[in-house]
Write a protein that holds these residues in place. Structure first.
Motif, short mmCIF file in Angstrom:
data_model
loop_
_atom_site.label_atom_id
_atom_site.label_comp_id
_atom_site.label_asym_id
_atom_site.label_seq_id
_atom_site.Cartn_x
_atom_site.Cartn_y
_atom_site.Cartn_z
N THR A 299 0.83 -1.20 0.00
CA THR A 299 0.00 0.00 0.00
C THR A 299 0.87 1.25 0.00
O THR A 299 0.53 2.24 -0.63
N GLU A 300 2.01 1.23 0.69
CA GLU A 300 2.92 2.38 0.67
C GLU A 300 3.49 2.58 -0.73
O GLU A 300 3.63 3.70 -1.20
N GLN B 8 0.75 4.01 -3.40
CA GLN B 8 0.08 5.28 -3.19
C GLN B 8 0.41 6.23 -4.32
O GLN B 8 1.52 6.25 -4.84
N LYS B 9 -0.56 7.04 -4.70
CA LYS B 9 -0.34 8.01 -5.77
C LYS B 9 0.59 9.10 -5.26
O LYS B 9 0.55 9.47 -4.08
#
Length: 68
Positions: free
Chosen positions: A15-16, A19-20
């Motif tokens: 998820t890190e 991330q945009k």
């Protein structure tokens, strides 16, 4: 569940990574696009691309003279 902690850590790392990026690229895009087609208002990066654009999209029109 021998991999429970590893799975949670992998999900957190993914998820890190996914991330945009923060911020907008509009300013960088505006700086990079320097030539505009006066007929269809498309923005192009340089005069060569503008000439190619005229050849393919506006074959009956004459491309504008280079400003440099």
């Amino acid at each position: 569940m021998t991999r429970g902690k590893q799975k949670i850590e992998a999900q957190r790392r993914n998820t890190e990574r996914n991330q945009k990026p923060k911020g907008s690229q509009l300013e960088a895009r505006a700086v990079a696009l320097k030539a505009n087609c006066p007929i269809c208002k498309v923005q192009l990066a340089n005069e060569k691309q503008l000439g190619d654009h005229y050849a393919s999209k506006h074959p009956k029109e004459k491309p504008p003279a280079e400003s440099s």
